[in-house]
Design an enzyme around this catalytic site. Structure first.
Site, short mmCIF file in Angstrom:
data_model
loop_
_atom_site.label_atom_id
_atom_site.label_comp_id
_atom_site.label_asym_id
_atom_site.label_seq_id
_atom_site.Cartn_x
_atom_site.Cartn_y
_atom_site.Cartn_z
N ASP A 27 0.83 -1.21 0.00
CA ASP A 27 0.00 0.00 0.00
C ASP A 27 0.87 1.26 0.00
O ASP A 27 1.94 1.28 0.58
CB ASP A 27 -0.89 -0.02 1.26
N ASN A 75 -10.53 -3.07 -6.82
CA ASN A 75 -9.64 -2.17 -7.57
C ASN A 75 -10.10 -1.91 -9.01
O ASN A 75 -9.62 -0.98 -9.65
CB ASN A 75 -8.19 -2.69 -7.57
C1 FPP Z 1 -2.42 0.04 -3.13
O1 FPP Z 1 -1.77 1.29 -3.03
C2 FPP Z 1 -1.73 -0.72 -4.16
C3 FPP Z 1 -2.34 -1.29 -5.21
C4 FPP Z 1 -3.78 -1.23 -5.47
C5 FPP Z 1 -1.54 -2.00 -6.25
C6 FPP Z 1 -0.36 -2.81 -5.75
C7 FPP Z 1 0.41 -3.29 -6.90
C8 FPP Z 1 1.73 -3.22 -7.04
C9 FPP Z 1 2.67 -2.75 -6.02
C10 FPP Z 1 2.36 -3.71 -8.33
C11 FPP Z 1 2.61 -5.18 -8.20
C12 FPP Z 1 3.33 -5.65 -9.38
C13 FPP Z 1 3.65 -6.93 -9.59
C14 FPP Z 1 4.47 -7.26 -10.75
C15 FPP Z 1 3.25 -8.01 -8.69
P1 FPP Z 1 -2.48 2.60 -3.57
O2 FPP Z 1 -2.10 2.81 -4.97
O3 FPP Z 1 -3.93 2.51 -3.29
O4 FPP Z 1 -1.79 3.70 -2.71
P2 FPP Z 1 -2.46 4.95 -2.03
O5 FPP Z 1 -3.27 4.41 -0.89
O6 FPP Z 1 -1.28 5.75 -1.58
O7 FPP Z 1 -3.28 5.69 -3.07
#
Ligand code: FPP
Length: 239
Positions: A27, A75
């Site tokens: 996250d 998502n």
């Molecule tokens: C949540 O943080 C994260 C996600 C919804 C996506 C997580 C995916 C990755 C880290 C990429 C994974 C890649 C591979 C190849 C496995 P957010 O974007 O909601 O963060 P925020 O809360 O700061 O907005």
């Protein structure tokens, strides 16, 4: 005075007690990008690189199972551009793994979640990565993509109903969810302290470890801190 006065303060890189199953909620990518004036996709890209580092380190440490929360069933509600960027990152990782299986080391790659909604191209790559690494004996890296904990339980119950099962037991559900091993430790960076529909069944007796570090800044030292802390937890499983 000793450099570290408390056992808990000492970060170590080898452990007597490791979680058998570690769950990680990746996250903070969006906030990381925003702080830098970058698009959210840049945060996910940086987060994908951290995923590579941390999954390799879990393998080096000998953690048996590690589940990364990469894309939840919720998502899909994000802007199409962001969803596409995430799918592209999964594809790149799988193409990399396909081109060079040694990158997967001795780890097994497995996907958990619903297949519906994911492109056929990505599904094929996911299937190939699973098949190619099926006989690997090291860490099992579960990637939760299009995953929701409630949906996982509902789908297990539906499977049991389809099989004509009556008087469903806890063991039946455990046997029919995507990943059985109880989750011992869940790591959530970025300051949030929620489970967010992650491994609901497996997390019944999980320990939690939170940190304010945003996932793209999460490093091996943060993993060691979490594992050091876990080693000192007194787990009683309700007893
Ligand atoms: C949540 O943080 C994260 C996600 C919804 C996506 C997580 C995916 C990755 C880290 C990429 C994974 C890649 C591979 C190849 C496995 P957010 O974007 O909601 O963060 P925020 O809360 O700061 O907005």
């Amino acid at each position: 005075m000793a450099l570290f006065s408390k056992k808990e303060d000492k970060i170590r890189t080898s452990f007597e007690v490791l979680p058998t199953h570690l769950g990680i909620i990746m996250d903070g990518n969006g906030r990381w990008a925003k702080k830098r004036g970058l698009p959210r996709s840049a945060g996910h890209k940086a987060g994908a690189n951290v995923f590579r580092t941390i999954s390799d380190e879990c393998a080096n440490l000998g953690i048996k199972y590690v589940t990364f929360y990469a894309f939840s069933t919720e998502n899909w509600k994000r802007p199409k551009e962001e969803v596409d960027a995430l799918m592209q990152l999964f594809k790149e990782y799988l193409l990399e793994a396909k081109a060079d299986m040694t990158k997967a080391k001795n780890s097994r790659i497995e996907f958990i979640g619903e297949r519906e909604g994911i492109s056929q191209e990505l599904l094929d790559l996911m299937d190939e990565a699973e098949a190619e690494t099926a006989d690997h004996t090291g860490t099992t890296v579960y990637l939760a993509v299009n995953y929701g904990g409630r949906q996982e339980i509902v789908s297990a119950v539906n499977k049991l109903i389809d099989d004509g099962k009556k008087d469903i037991t806890e063991q039946d559900i455990s046997d029919n969810i995507y990943t059985y091993p109880e989750c011992d430790l869940i790591i959530r960076p970025s300051g949030e302290q929620r489970l967010s529909n992650f491994l609901l069944w497996q997390a019944a007796y999980s320990e939690f470890w939170y940190s304010d570090v945003l996932w793209p800044d999460f490093g091996k030292n943060d993993l060691y801190k979490a594992l050091t802390d876990f080693e000192n937890r007194n787990r009683r499983f309700g007893a």
